[in-house]
Scaffold this motif. Structure first.
Motif, PDB file in Angstrom:
ATOM      1  N   ALA A   1       1.259   2.334   6.051  1.00 53.18           N
ATOM      2  CA  ALA A   1       0.561   3.601   6.348  1.00 53.18           C
ATOM      3  C   ALA A   1       0.954   4.129   7.726  1.00 53.18           C
ATOM      4  O   ALA A   1       1.052   5.356   7.925  1.00 53.18           O
ATOM      5  CB  ALA A   1      -0.947   3.392   6.259  1.00 53.18           C
TER       6      ALA A   1
ATOM      7  N   ASN B   1      -1.539   7.374   6.341  1.00 57.67           N
ATOM      8  CA  ASN B   1      -1.965   7.467   4.947  1.00 57.67           C
ATOM      9  C   ASN B   1      -0.871   6.898   4.038  1.00 57.67           C
ATOM     10  O   ASN B   1       0.302   7.232   4.197  1.00 57.67           O
ATOM     11  CB  ASN B   1      -2.244   8.934   4.590  1.00 57.67           C
ATOM     12  CG  ASN B   1      -2.835   9.082   3.210  1.00 57.67           C
ATOM     13  OD1 ASN B   1      -3.516   8.195   2.718  1.00 57.67           O
ATOM     14  ND2 ASN B   1      -2.565  10.215   2.573  1.00 57.67           N
ATOM     15  N   LYS B   2      -1.274   6.033   3.071  1.00 60.92           N
ATOM     16  CA  LYS B   2      -0.293   5.443   2.167  1.00 60.92           C
ATOM     17  C   LYS B   2      -0.959   4.994   0.863  1.00 60.92           C
ATOM     18  O   LYS B   2      -2.021   4.370   0.879  1.00 60.92           O
ATOM     19  CB  LYS B   2       0.384   4.223   2.818  1.00 60.92           C
ATOM     20  CG  LYS B   2       1.503   3.595   1.978  1.00 60.92           C
ATOM     21  CD  LYS B   2       2.721   4.515   1.860  1.00 60.92           C
ATOM     22  CE  LYS B   2       3.860   3.847   1.109  1.00 60.92           C
ATOM     23  NZ  LYS B   2       5.040   4.748   0.983  1.00 60.92           N
TER      24      LYS B   2
END
Length: 669
Positions: A462, A440-441
């Protein structure tokens, strides 16, 4: 005394004497006296009279000596045949020439004098040594063309044009003469006093018999004073002047007293509109004749300064009055558009009681005219006033009424600022890699192609290990095509683009096919919000990894053009989608308020199913960011787009979902 004994033998006397007449007479007399000696035997030379030295005479001072504009020549006038010498400020001779038989001379300098130097010009007789009184002349002061010049300021306003010097205009006059008929005339042929306070009412033209236009009318021209000091102030800048005059009807041997009211408004010093209405008393008949007139006068725009391109808006005042005694003027507003390419004026007069009156006219030079057929029974005539057509004014008459209108050129809208040339924005990417974890980013560090159709998805960031941010992530950067021609139309202006690509996982020696959908909406050419969601096939594990992303990209507002004062509202669209495969996007609305003094943004996204999501963010330059703890678990990133921050857009993620919002500035009504 013999000629032999008294001959003049000095050879110098054979030369022509070039000297004033008085001096010549003195010389000749002296010579005769010398020649007529008393001893009868002696012969005389001129030296016996004058001695051995030459006689030197002083010429007249030159009458003119002028430099050429470039400082290369000196020309002027002196005595005919004189020798002209030019000396510098130190007394050195820098040139000489001879005056012609008319006294004109000209000398070309070897080195031009261009710095305001002074020279002395003297005249000499041929072979003479005594100069005339000097005539001083000053060289031009010319700037060296090689010297740098001061740059001109492009923001300096250009000098405004001047209007015509004499006032002119158009008037419409209506006199109900009872059994003699109605005298009615609209004309531009009348005189106006220099200050515009006196107008020549053309009752003579109005009362002419149309069948005999070469014969004078029953009534004369009548000078009407329309204004004076101390006139009564009315509403909307109008004034009222009450006065009286007389109308001499020579054919009837009658003088009719005319009491009238002039109601007028001035637009600067360049234009006036007004009504003149009253009654002419006919004592012989014991009746009063209604006299009704309207006029526009002023300093017209010169025809050569009338615009030739584009359309220009004008807004201002209007008046309406029914013909006849004791009728009131109704005041209203006017709005016109002048199309200087099509040479047309169109507009509307608005009145609370008289209603709306539409007018059209054709432009010819600095004037315009419209027919009754084109204007529902009203004829109209007018023109443009002021040096640069900044005023438009006219009269109209028909349907038992008369009126005026005067309007000022609308201020031209400011040239819009240009946004940043390169597209930028923010993205949030979520890849559920199963046992490897959730990648996740949210980042602003990515590239976008020129038209915004290809975005670099930062799967590399991510998939990095947060503990070793200096080492590359498991996944690579992935270029994702977000739009193309022929994309499917959805509701609310959104579109859908289906595509596929590959994700190469070098560490695992795997290539993962990615099929995805891009659902997006464009806000003009400046902003694009969208979802990118699909599944990456992992054949080795016979599984599909959910890939979910949201993005905002566009041409950001330049930081220096961001508003710095006040609060501005924005309204538009919003999207919401839960993370995971096969989840649908819910479309909703967004409303924000940007406080550019406090540097914060507050808003609400509204959805029928997901409910309302409130967002807050701090503004920094042309961007804004909001933390999850301030927004019920949602992080948000976004910015302002377009040359003047006319768009606001962003993304949010948290609570197992992602979404976007895009809104446009609400302009005050």
């Amino acid at each position: 005394m013999s000629a032999k004994d008294h001959s003049i033998t000095n050879s110098k006397t054979t030369k022509q004497l070039n000297m004033p007449l008085k001096a010549s007479v003195v010389l000749v007399s002296a010579m005769l006296m010398a020649a007529c000696g008393t001893n009868g035997k002696q012969s005389y030379n001129l030296e016996d009279v004058f001695g051995s030295s030459d006689i030197v005479y002083k010429p007249k001072k030159p009458t003119a000596a002028n430099f050429s504009e470039d400082g290369t020549k000196i020309s002027g006038q002196a005595e005919a045949g004189a020798i002209i010498k030019i000396k510098d400020e130190a007394g050195n001779v820098i040139g000489s020439t001879e005056a012609d038989d008319k006294g004109n001379f000209e000398f070309s300098l070897d080195t031009p004098l261009t710095d305001g130097q002074k020279v002395k010009v003297e005249a000499y007789y041929p072979n003479g040594t005594r100069p005339s009184d000097p005539l001083e002349s000053t060289a031009p002061n010319i700037k060296d063309p090689t010297e740098p010049t001061e740059p001109t300021d492009p923001t300096d306003p250009t000098e405004p044009n001047q209007p015509e010097a004499d006032k002119s205009g158009v008037q419409s006059l209506n006199i109900n003469a009872g059994s003699l008929g109605v005298f009615n005339k609209t004309t531009r042929e009348f005189s106006v006093s220099e200050d515009g306070s006196v107008i020549e009412a053309r009752a003579d033209l109005a009362s002419q018999n149309p069948q005999t236009p070469d014969k004078p009318g029953l009534l004369p021209k009548v000078d009407i004073t329309t204004s004076a000091e101390g006139d009564t102030e009315l509403d909307n800048g109008f004034k009222e002047h009450k006065d009286n005059t007389e109308i001499t009807v020579a054919a009837l041997g009658q003088t009719l007293p005319l009491a009238y009211t002039s109601t007028y408004k001035d637009f600067g010093d360049d234009m006036r509109i007004g009504h003149i209405h009253g009654g002419a008393e006919v004592a012989l008949l014991g009746t009063t004749l209604p006299v009704d007139g309207v006029a526009v006068i002023g300093n017209a725009t010169k025809a050569e300064n009338i615009p030739t391109e584009g359309t220009v808006g004008y807004t201002g005042d209007a008046t309406y009055r029914k013909l006849g005694l004791d009728n009131e003027i109704e005041y209203g507003s006017s709005a016109f558009t002048a199309d200087f390419v099509a040479k047309e004026v169109s507009g509307e007069l608005e009145f609370a009681n008289a209603g709306n009156i539409g007018l059209k006219a054709d432009i010819e030079g600095n004037k315009f005219s419209g027919t009754a057929e084109a204007n529902n029974g009203y004829t109209t005539d007018g023109g443009f006033y002021g040096g640069d057509a900044q005023y438009l004014g006219g009269v109209y008459q028909g349907n038992g009424a008369q009126g005026t209108y005067g309007a000022m050129q609308d201020e031209a809208p400011a040239e819009p600022n240009q946004p940043e040339a390169s597209k930028s924005g923010a993205q949030s990417l979520n890849v559920n890699a199963g046992s490897l974890g959730v990648f996740n980013k949210t980042t602003r560090d990515f590239t976008v192609n020129e038209d915004g159709s290809v975005i670099e998805a930062r799967a590399d960031l991510a998939s990095q290990n947060p503990q070793t941010p200096d080492k590359p992530g498991l996944l690579p950067k992935v270029n994702v095509i977000t739009s193309a021609a022929g994309d499917a139309e959805l509701d609310n202006g959104f579109k859908e683009h289906k595509d596929n690509t590959e994700i190469t996982v070098a560490a695992l020696g795997q290539t993962l096919p990615l099929a995805y959908s891009s659902v997006y909406k464009d806000f003009g050419d400046y902003m694009h919000i969208g979802h990118i969601h699909g599944g990456a096939e992992v054949a080795l594990l016979s599984t599909t990894l959910p890939v979910d992303g949201v993005t905002i990209v566009g041409n950001a507002t330049k930081v220096e053009n961001m508003p710095t004062e006040g609060m501005i509202s924005y309204s538009g669209d919003a999207t919401y989608r839960e993370l995971g495969l096969d989840k649908s996007i819910e479309f909703g609305s967004s409303a924000f308020t940007a406080d550019f003094v406090a540097k914060n943004l507050e808003g609400q996204l509204s959805f029928a199913q997901a409910g309302d999501i409130a967002l807050k963010a701090g503004i920094d330059g042309n961007k804004f960011s909001g933390a999850a703890d301030a927004n019920g678990g949602y992080n948000t990133e976004g910015g302002f787009y377009g040359g003047d921050a006319q768009y606001l857009g962003g993304i949010y993620q948290g609570n197992g979902a992602q979404g976007t919002f895009g809104a446009e500035m609400e302009l005050p009504e």
